[in-house]
Design a protein around this motif. Sequence first.
Motif, PDB file in Angstrom:
ATOM      1  N   ASP A 129      33.967 -51.025 -59.136  1.00  0.00           N
ATOM      2  CA  ASP A 129      35.156 -50.431 -59.069  1.00  0.00           C
ATOM      3  C   ASP A 129      36.119 -50.287 -60.299  1.00  0.00           C
ATOM      4  OD1 ASP A 129      35.841 -53.126 -58.969  1.00  0.00           O
ATOM      5  OD2 ASP A 129      37.163 -53.132 -57.444  1.00  0.00           O
ATOM      6  N   ARG A 130      35.736 -51.029 -61.229  1.00  0.00           N
ATOM      7  CA  ARG A 130      36.368 -50.546 -62.533  1.00  0.00           C
ATOM      8  C   ARG A 130      35.633 -50.319 -63.456  1.00  0.00           C
ATOM      9  NH1 ARG A 130      37.944 -56.374 -63.700  1.00  0.00           N
ATOM     10  NH2 ARG A 130      36.692 -57.003 -62.028  1.00  0.00           N
ATOM     11  N   ALA A 131      34.468 -49.586 -63.214  1.00  0.00           N
ATOM     12  CA  ALA A 131      33.507 -49.362 -64.308  1.00  0.00           C
ATOM     13  C   ALA A 131      33.138 -47.813 -64.485  1.00  0.00           C
ATOM     14  CB  ALA A 131      32.305 -50.075 -64.121  1.00  0.00           C
ATOM     15  N   ALA A 132      32.966 -47.194 -65.594  1.00  0.00           N
ATOM     16  CA  ALA A 132      32.233 -46.060 -65.932  1.00  0.00           C
ATOM     17  C   ALA A 132      31.014 -46.241 -66.420  1.00  0.00           C
ATOM     18  CB  ALA A 132      33.401 -45.263 -67.027  1.00  0.00           C
ATOM     19  N   ILE A 133      29.885 -45.380 -66.006  1.00  0.00           N
ATOM     20  CA  ILE A 133      28.671 -45.505 -66.384  1.00  0.00           C
ATOM     21  C   ILE A 133      28.345 -44.399 -66.959  1.00  0.00           C
ATOM     22  CG2 ILE A 133      26.068 -45.670 -65.870  1.00  0.00           C
ATOM     23  CD1 ILE A 133      27.015 -47.702 -63.454  1.00  0.00           C
ATOM     24  N   VAL A 134      28.119 -44.284 -68.322  1.00  0.00           N
ATOM     25  CA  VAL A 134      27.958 -43.029 -68.961  1.00  0.00           C
ATOM     26  C   VAL A 134      26.519 -42.908 -69.478  1.00  0.00           C
ATOM     27  CG1 VAL A 134      28.778 -41.360 -71.140  1.00  0.00           C
ATOM     28  CG2 VAL A 134      30.382 -43.026 -69.916  1.00  0.00           C
ATOM     29  N   ARG A 135      25.894 -41.797 -69.030  1.00  0.00           N
ATOM     30  CA  ARG A 135      24.558 -41.618 -69.407  1.00  0.00           C
ATOM     31  C   ARG A 135      24.140 -40.570 -70.479  1.00  0.00           C
ATOM     32  NH1 ARG A 135      22.801 -41.367 -63.034  1.00  0.00           N
ATOM     33  NH2 ARG A 135      22.833 -43.880 -62.792  1.00  0.00           N
ATOM     34  N   PRO A 136      24.290 -40.935 -71.827  1.00  0.00           N
ATOM     35  CA  PRO A 136      24.198 -39.840 -72.759  1.00  0.00           C
ATOM     36  C   PRO A 136      22.666 -39.171 -72.949  1.00  0.00           C
ATOM     37  CG  PRO A 136      25.192 -41.654 -73.719  1.00  0.00           C
ATOM     38  CD  PRO A 136      24.595 -42.057 -72.493  1.00  0.00           C
ATOM     39  N   GLY A 137      22.618 -38.201 -73.245  1.00  0.00           N
ATOM     40  CA  GLY A 137      21.143 -37.465 -73.673  1.00  0.00           C
ATOM     41  C   GLY A 137      21.049 -37.628 -75.174  1.00  0.00           C
ATOM     42  N   LEU A 138      20.497 -36.672 -75.595  1.00  0.00           N
ATOM     43  CA  LEU A 138      20.295 -36.672 -77.212  1.00  0.00           C
ATOM     44  C   LEU A 138      21.679 -36.941 -78.035  1.00  0.00           C
ATOM     45  CD1 LEU A 138      18.105 -37.132 -79.334  1.00  0.00           C
ATOM     46  CD2 LEU A 138      17.978 -34.641 -79.487  1.00  0.00           C
ATOM     47  N   ILE A 139      22.061 -37.890 -78.554  1.00  0.00           N
ATOM     48  CA  ILE A 139      23.167 -38.112 -79.487  1.00  0.00           C
ATOM     49  C   ILE A 139      22.940 -37.470 -80.593  1.00  0.00           C
ATOM     50  CG2 ILE A 139      24.899 -39.244 -80.001  1.00  0.00           C
ATOM     51  CD1 ILE A 139      24.414 -41.260 -78.014  1.00  0.00           C
ATOM     52  N   VAL A 140      23.927 -36.382 -81.159  1.00  0.00           N
ATOM     53  CA  VAL A 140      23.412 -35.824 -82.547  1.00  0.00           C
ATOM     54  C   VAL A 140      24.882 -35.411 -83.087  1.00  0.00           C
ATOM     55  CG1 VAL A 140      21.406 -34.653 -81.405  1.00  0.00           C
ATOM     56  CG2 VAL A 140      23.920 -33.190 -81.867  1.00  0.00           C
ATOM     57  N   GLY A 141      24.593 -35.331 -84.573  1.00  0.00           N
ATOM     58  CA  GLY A 141      25.724 -35.126 -85.630  1.00  0.00           C
ATOM     59  C   GLY A 141      25.519 -35.808 -86.662  1.00  0.00           C
ATOM     60  N   PRO A 142      26.767 -36.069 -87.583  1.00  0.00           N
ATOM     61  CA  PRO A 142      26.499 -36.676 -88.886  1.00  0.00           C
ATOM     62  C   PRO A 142      26.325 -38.219 -88.603  1.00  0.00           C
ATOM     63  CG  PRO A 142      28.585 -35.564 -88.728  1.00  0.00           C
ATOM     64  CD  PRO A 142      28.207 -35.001 -87.188  1.00  0.00           C
ATOM     65  N   GLY A 143      25.495 -38.810 -89.665  1.00  0.00           N
ATOM     66  CA  GLY A 143      25.279 -40.166 -89.457  1.00  0.00           C
ATOM     67  C   GLY A 143      24.048 -40.613 -88.369  1.00  0.00           C
ATOM     68  N   ASP A 144      23.417 -39.905 -87.949  1.00  0.00           N
ATOM     69  CA  ASP A 144      22.477 -39.929 -86.733  1.00  0.00           C
ATOM     70  C   ASP A 144      21.254 -40.782 -87.483  1.00  0.00           C
ATOM     71  OD1 ASP A 144      20.351 -40.236 -85.074  1.00  0.00           O
ATOM     72  OD2 ASP A 144      20.043 -37.767 -85.039  1.00  0.00           O
ATOM     73  N   PRO A 145      21.051 -41.940 -86.899  1.00  0.00           N
ATOM     74  CA  PRO A 145      20.081 -42.757 -87.892  1.00  0.00           C
ATOM     75  C   PRO A 145      18.460 -42.401 -87.227  1.00  0.00           C
ATOM     76  CG  PRO A 145      21.109 -44.090 -85.926  1.00  0.00           C
ATOM     77  CD  PRO A 145      21.861 -42.723 -86.118  1.00  0.00           C
ATOM     78  N   THR A 146      18.460 -41.661 -86.159  1.00  0.00           N
ATOM     79  CA  THR A 146      17.157 -41.341 -85.657  1.00  0.00           C
ATOM     80  C   THR A 146      16.360 -40.042 -86.395  1.00  0.00           C
ATOM     81  OG1 THR A 146      17.570 -39.784 -84.102  1.00  0.00           O
ATOM     82  CG2 THR A 146      17.728 -42.040 -83.650  1.00  0.00           C
ATOM     83  N   ASP A 147      17.282 -39.194 -87.288  1.00  0.00           N
ATOM     84  CA  ASP A 147      16.715 -38.354 -88.015  1.00  0.00           C
ATOM     85  C   ASP A 147      16.305 -36.940 -86.999  1.00  0.00           C
ATOM     86  OD1 ASP A 147      17.763 -39.096 -90.423  1.00  0.00           O
ATOM     87  OD2 ASP A 147      15.543 -40.152 -90.818  1.00  0.00           O
ATOM     88  N   ARG A 148      16.321 -36.840 -85.822  1.00  0.00           N
ATOM     89  CA  ARG A 148      15.546 -35.976 -85.170  1.00  0.00           C
ATOM     90  C   ARG A 148      16.273 -34.628 -85.190  1.00  0.00           C
ATOM     91  NH1 ARG A 148      15.132 -39.846 -79.732  1.00  0.00           N
ATOM     92  NH2 ARG A 148      17.273 -40.487 -80.463  1.00  0.00           N
ATOM     93  N   PHE A 149      17.470 -34.513 -84.833  1.00  0.00           N
ATOM     94  CA  PHE A 149      18.259 -33.289 -84.712  1.00  0.00           C
ATOM     95  C   PHE A 149      18.419 -32.712 -86.007  1.00  0.00           C
ATOM     96  CE2 PHE A 149      22.343 -30.927 -84.517  1.00  0.00           C
ATOM     97  CZ  PHE A 149      22.029 -29.758 -83.602  1.00  0.00           C
ATOM     98  N   GLY A 150      18.758 -33.553 -87.033  1.00  0.00           N
ATOM     99  CA  GLY A 150      19.187 -33.206 -88.246  1.00  0.00           C
ATOM    100  C   GLY A 150      17.764 -32.765 -89.158  1.00  0.00           C
ATOM    101  N   TYR A 151      16.517 -32.846 -88.615  1.00  0.00           N
ATOM    102  CA  TYR A 151      15.409 -32.765 -89.133  1.00  0.00           C
ATOM    103  C   TYR A 151      15.346 -30.903 -89.410  1.00  0.00           C
ATOM    104  CZ  TYR A 151      10.491 -31.290 -89.728  1.00  0.00           C
ATOM    105  OH  TYR A 151       9.394 -30.946 -90.333  1.00  0.00           O
ATOM    106  N   TRP A 152      15.749 -30.539 -88.190  1.00  0.00           N
ATOM    107  CA  TRP A 152      15.444 -28.897 -88.333  1.00  0.00           C
ATOM    108  C   TRP A 152      16.631 -28.208 -89.227  1.00  0.00           C
ATOM    109  CZ3 TRP A 152      11.271 -27.246 -86.990  1.00  0.00           C
ATOM    110  CH2 TRP A 152      10.419 -27.878 -85.654  1.00  0.00           C
ATOM    111  N   VAL A 153      17.680 -28.334 -89.175  1.00  0.00           N
ATOM    112  CA  VAL A 153      18.804 -27.682 -89.985  1.00  0.00           C
ATOM    113  C   VAL A 153      18.515 -28.053 -91.686  1.00  0.00           C
ATOM    114  CG1 VAL A 153      20.693 -29.150 -89.728  1.00  0.00           C
ATOM    115  CG2 VAL A 153      21.075 -26.854 -90.284  1.00  0.00           C
ATOM    116  N   GLY A 154      18.004 -29.566 -91.663  1.00  0.00           N
ATOM    117  CA  GLY A 154      18.047 -29.849 -92.956  1.00  0.00           C
ATOM    118  C   GLY A 154      16.578 -29.237 -93.456  1.00  0.00           C
ATOM    119  N   ARG A 155      15.466 -29.087 -92.545  1.00  0.00           N
ATOM    120  CA  ARG A 155      14.080 -28.568 -93.253  1.00  0.00           C
ATOM    121  C   ARG A 155      14.458 -27.053 -93.490  1.00  0.00           C
ATOM    122  NH1 ARG A 155       9.382 -30.676 -93.282  1.00  0.00           N
ATOM    123  NH2 ARG A 155      10.797 -32.236 -94.099  1.00  0.00           N
TER     124      ARG A 155
END
Length: 313
Positions: A129-155
């Motif tokens: 009753d005091r909680a927010a459960i947030v379910r993100p999808g693919l998180i993108v933007g500067p500093g992304d350590p996974t290199d997924r989204f940035g691969y395309w614009v960088g390539r």
Amino acid sequence: MARRWTDAGAAVTCLARGTRPAPDGTELIAADRSEPGAYDDVVGRDWDEVIEISSNTDHVAAALAALAPQARHWTYVSSVSAYAGNDEIGADEGAPLSEPAAPGTPDDEYDYSRAKAAAEASVRSDIGDRAAIVRPGLIVGPGDPTDRFGYWVGRFALACGDPVLAPPLESARAQVIDVDDLASFIVERGADGWHGTANAVGDSMPLGEMLALAREVAGHSGPLVEAGHEWLTEHDVAPWMGPRSLPLWLPPGMPGFMTRSNVVYRAAGGQLRDIRTTLERTLADERARGLDRERKAGLSRPDELELLAALPR
């Protein structure tokens, strides 16, 4: 999230192992959450907000036991990966979750989806009753350590006028959320005590449309060359992420994965910046980090060129 709270004038404490520095202006309490006494330095305080990001079910349960009685509000950052399936297009927060992992599950039986589902169950049970459960999808933007989204614009920026290899784009979808939009949502809903569950995802769009925007932002003038699922698999190209992969490419049989509903997120005040803005921010970060650097996801440029040369035309 810690920086956002600090900028808002809050006194912020980060509890972590301490292998990386905490953001400026915050207090770092170094603790291994697998060890006894991990919460000793924070138990005696009252907390306006606690943000939990772990997918370790034992850590989540222990944090709740130690801190829930003194917490005005709790945010658990889960994942859309907590859902049991990806076959329903446009599924909302009511879709079935994976079977929660049992407490003390051995490391060799770890399943991320089941771990997130179990952690959510602990949050709902202890402080729902005091909680927010947030379910993100693919998180993108500067500093992304996974290199997924940035691969395309960088390539595309690296290739300039030369060809770039792409997966089959017909019916492929993309759905991302900018890291700053996600952080803002979590901090703002924590401040106003919002409770509920929300898919923190962007609007679903054709992957081909997203790649076309990435090409435009990067100034790519060469051809985009699509390869088929079977051909890519035969040539040891992996889907989604990791070394020698084509990021964001999904194997067949997952039509709902990049199409989750974000109606609740928007109704709760969640903002979504234009995807072009996110691509521009990401490209600036990719240039700063090195377009030809060794990546955690994607193809090296030499491997890509070798594949392009081998692809039947």
